[in-house]
Design a protein around this motif. Structure first.
Motif, PDB file in Angstrom:
ATOM      1  N   GLY A   6      76.095  38.984  77.130  1.00  0.00           N
ATOM      2  CA  GLY A   6      74.861  38.322  77.574  1.00  0.00           C
ATOM      3  C   GLY A   6      73.947  37.708  76.529  1.00  0.00           C
ATOM      4  N   LYS A   7      73.079  36.804  77.138  1.00  0.00           N
ATOM      5  CA  LYS A   7      72.296  35.999  76.644  1.00  0.00           C
ATOM      6  C   LYS A   7      70.979  36.435  76.364  1.00  0.00           C
ATOM      7  CE  LYS A   7      72.940  31.564  76.334  1.00  0.00           C
ATOM      8  NZ  LYS A   7      72.977  30.187  76.395  1.00  0.00           N
ATOM      9  N   MET A   8      70.305  36.862  75.257  1.00  0.00           N
ATOM     10  CA  MET A   8      69.063  37.433  75.296  1.00  0.00           C
ATOM     11  C   MET A   8      67.975  36.572  76.082  1.00  0.00           C
ATOM     12  SD  MET A   8      67.517  40.112  74.403  1.00  0.00           S
ATOM     13  CE  MET A   8      65.746  40.579  74.272  1.00  0.00           C
ATOM     14  N   GLY A   9      67.294  37.221  76.810  1.00  0.00           N
ATOM     15  CA  GLY A   9      66.243  36.767  77.593  1.00  0.00           C
ATOM     16  C   GLY A   9      64.816  36.958  76.959  1.00  0.00           C
ATOM     17  N   ALA A  10      64.017  36.704  77.556  1.00  0.00           N
ATOM     18  CA  ALA A  10      62.264  36.744  77.674  1.00  0.00           C
ATOM     19  C   ALA A  10      61.836  38.085  78.500  1.00  0.00           C
ATOM     20  CB  ALA A  10      61.442  35.942  77.525  1.00  0.00           C
ATOM     21  N   PHE A  11      61.245  39.188  77.958  1.00  0.00           N
ATOM     22  CA  PHE A  11      60.522  40.021  78.771  1.00  0.00           C
ATOM     23  C   PHE A  11      59.281  40.187  78.643  1.00  0.00           C
ATOM     24  CE2 PHE A  11      64.959  41.227  78.244  1.00  0.00           C
ATOM     25  CZ  PHE A  11      65.554  41.662  79.416  1.00  0.00           C
ATOM     26  N   PRO A  12      58.271  40.283  79.833  1.00  0.00           N
ATOM     27  CA  PRO A  12      57.029  40.453  79.649  1.00  0.00           C
ATOM     28  C   PRO A  12      56.622  41.693  79.108  1.00  0.00           C
ATOM     29  CG  PRO A  12      57.499  39.476  81.951  1.00  0.00           C
ATOM     30  CD  PRO A  12      58.762  39.907  81.150  1.00  0.00           C
ATOM     31  N   GLN A  13      55.822  41.764  77.986  1.00  0.00           N
ATOM     32  CA  GLN A  13      55.728  43.084  77.428  1.00  0.00           C
ATOM     33  C   GLN A  13      54.780  44.030  78.445  1.00  0.00           C
ATOM     34  OE1 GLN A  13      56.776  43.432  74.106  1.00  0.00           O
ATOM     35  NE2 GLN A  13      57.727  42.297  75.265  1.00  0.00           N
ATOM     36  N   PHE A  14      55.346  45.385  78.256  1.00  0.00           N
ATOM     37  CA  PHE A  14      54.796  46.334  78.936  1.00  0.00           C
ATOM     38  C   PHE A  14      53.177  46.772  78.919  1.00  0.00           C
ATOM     39  CE2 PHE A  14      54.194  51.100  80.035  1.00  0.00           C
ATOM     40  CZ  PHE A  14      55.031  51.332  81.120  1.00  0.00           C
ATOM     41  N   SER A  15      52.738  46.566  77.794  1.00  0.00           N
ATOM     42  CA  SER A  15      51.275  46.682  77.727  1.00  0.00           C
ATOM     43  C   SER A  15      50.529  45.589  78.272  1.00  0.00           C
ATOM     44  CB  SER A  15      51.052  46.763  76.110  1.00  0.00           C
ATOM     45  OG  SER A  15      51.478  45.602  75.561  1.00  0.00           O
ATOM     46  N   GLU A  16      51.054  44.477  78.505  1.00  0.00           N
ATOM     47  CA  GLU A  16      50.475  43.338  79.054  1.00  0.00           C
ATOM     48  C   GLU A  16      50.495  43.499  80.514  1.00  0.00           C
ATOM     49  OE1 GLU A  16      51.918  39.790  77.528  1.00  0.00           O
ATOM     50  OE2 GLU A  16      51.089  40.308  75.536  1.00  0.00           O
ATOM     51  N   ARG A  17      51.719  43.960  81.032  1.00  0.00           N
ATOM     52  CA  ARG A  17      52.240  43.879  82.561  1.00  0.00           C
ATOM     53  C   ARG A  17      51.423  45.319  83.332  1.00  0.00           C
ATOM     54  NH1 ARG A  17      56.854  41.713  84.513  1.00  0.00           N
ATOM     55  NH2 ARG A  17      57.600  42.759  86.647  1.00  0.00           N
ATOM     56  N   TYR A  18      51.101  46.242  82.518  1.00  0.00           N
ATOM     57  CA  TYR A  18      50.576  47.543  82.940  1.00  0.00           C
ATOM     58  C   TYR A  18      49.251  47.967  82.230  1.00  0.00           C
ATOM     59  CZ  TYR A  18      55.185  47.661  85.093  1.00  0.00           C
ATOM     60  OH  TYR A  18      56.468  47.701  85.737  1.00  0.00           O
ATOM     61  N   GLY A  19      48.848  47.543  81.346  1.00  0.00           N
ATOM     62  CA  GLY A  19      47.898  47.858  80.521  1.00  0.00           C
ATOM     63  C   GLY A  19      47.912  49.262  79.997  1.00  0.00           C
TER      64      GLY A  19
END
Length: 411
Positions: free
Chosen positions: A232-245
């Motif tokens: 697989g090619k590494m993608g970008a993931f929104p960070q948990f802290s920003e997504r859920y506080g």
């Protein structure tokens, strides 16, 4: 009262199908589980399709779904996630693979895909890092041991693709195939060539390694071949802290789960004595999770040994380990101000020896949670609970609402 913290407890592969050796019960239903049953009685239960009904989830796609990252959107392959969990920092665009140390005989036939479930492979990995050279292809690599027989590989350099096959024959008594490009793209051809060269050189190193010589002298299968897959090619993931506080940590001996946690921004908390197998120090893991709740708002804890027993088709061992898990979970009953979410990530039936699409049990317990009449934590009892049947991606929104962190939809 409303909870302000969340403990996600994933009992990896704990769900099953009826087993003849257990008089038609699943290992979970056959096990004595007073702690899980109390959690069920004090919470709201249901069953869950990790991805969707009829879809057999991987541990990777299921955990992404449980964390609220739809795998249809974020999943690029298991390799990069496994690599991240083994101390390889994956940046966007890097190509990653999961690996097994395996055993081949003198004729080159695979005799054990897991090399006797070998552990302590770091000396083998160090020899591979020191001895393999891909500079003739203009490439570099990183290679690290994972838990047990597992490892991870990441290729570095220009012009690489991720659409390649595996050398894992998925069975024994057969010769490993060559890695092949799955498209006509030159980038995929370059990756396939690099994989085959890496396998060739590493096999030469492993064949005469002192650790393998000792294993053969002791009658154990040597780890003399690497099976690589899950490109697989590494993608970008929104960070948990920003997504859920929420601030968060991940506690898992499985490098894949640690890697998933790390790529979404959860802090990995290593716990000595945890192995990802039935000999894991679960008391230490539970103690670590409780400690993390003192400083974080969200903890993901994965306990994996039941999944391993399911893959090996050992129903009695799976039942017995579930009882070990249950006893270790008793300190969680004293948690306050915490929403406890307990579920499996997928079913691993002993009759299948692999994952299946059977829905898994789930329970949510904590302050303010409506309770139902279910008082047993198993596949059938939980199906009668108040959560009814949900999907994996529903779990985080439900948890967020119960800790008053969800956003209103509409005016």
């Amino acid at each position: 009262m409303i909870a302000h913290k969340v403990l996600f407890l994933v009992l990896d592969g704990i769900s099953d199908r009826p087993c003849e050796t257990l008089d038609g019960l699943t290992p979970l239903a056959a096990a004595r589980t007073p702690v899980l049953d109390r959690i069920a009685a004090e919470g709201v239960c249901g069953i869950m399709d990790s991805i969707a009904p009829g879809i057999r989830p991987g541990s990777d796609t299921s955990h992404l779904a449980l964390l609220g990252y739809p795998p249809q959107e974020y999943y690029t392959g298991r390799g990069p996630l496994e690599a991240e969990g083994t101390r390889i920092h994956m940046t966007a665009g890097m190509i990653g693979f999961r690996c097994n140390f395996a055993t081949v005989d003198a004729d080159g036939l695979v005799t054990d895909r897991r090399a006797g479930r070998i552990s302590g492979t770091e000396p083998l990995s160090e020899a591979i890092r020191d001895g393999v050279d891909l500079s003739s292809l203009g490439l570099g690599f990183r290679f690290e041991s994972g838990a047990g027989h597992r490892a991870a590989l990441a290729l570095t350099g220009e012009g690489l693709g991720d659409k390649v096959s595996s050398n894992d024959p998925k069975g024994e008594g057969v010769r490993p195939p060559a890695v092949r490009p799955c498209t006509d793209d030159a980038a995929d051809r370059k990756t396939a060539d690099a994989c085959n060269e890496f396998i060739r050189q590493s096999r030469e190193i492993l064949f005469d390694h002192p650790a393998n010589v000792r294993r053969m002298e002791e009658g154990l299968p040597p780890a003399n071949l690497l099976l690589i897959r899950g490109a697989g090619k590494m993608g970008a993931f929104p960070q948990f802290s920003e997504r859920y506080g929420l601030s968060g940590s991940v506690i898992s001996a499985a490098t894949l789960i640690s890697g998933i946690g790390k790529v979404v921004g959860l802090e990995h908390i290593p716990v000595p004595g945890t192995t990802g197998s039935v000999d894991s120090d679960l008391d230490a893991k539970v103690k670590a999770a409780i400690g993390e709740l003192d400083r974080k708002e969200f903890v993901l804890m994965n306990i994996k040994g039941a999944d391993e027993a399911g893959h090996d088709g050992k129903s009695i061992q799976k039942r017995d380990f579930i009882e070990v898990i249950d006893a270790a979970l008793e300190p969680l009953l004293a948690l306050s101000d915490t929403l406890l979410v307990v579920c499996a990530d997928h079913s691993t039936p002993c009759s299948v020896r692999d994952h299946s699409a059977d829905p898994v049990p789930v329970v949510i317990r904590g302050p303010g949670v409506r309770t139902d009449r279910t008082d047993r934590f198993d596949e059938v009892s939980c199906a009668e609970g108040g959560l009814h049947r949900i999907r994996g991606c529903d779990l985080m929104p439900i948890a967020l609402d119960l800790i008053n962190k969800s956003h209103k939809y509409g005016a």
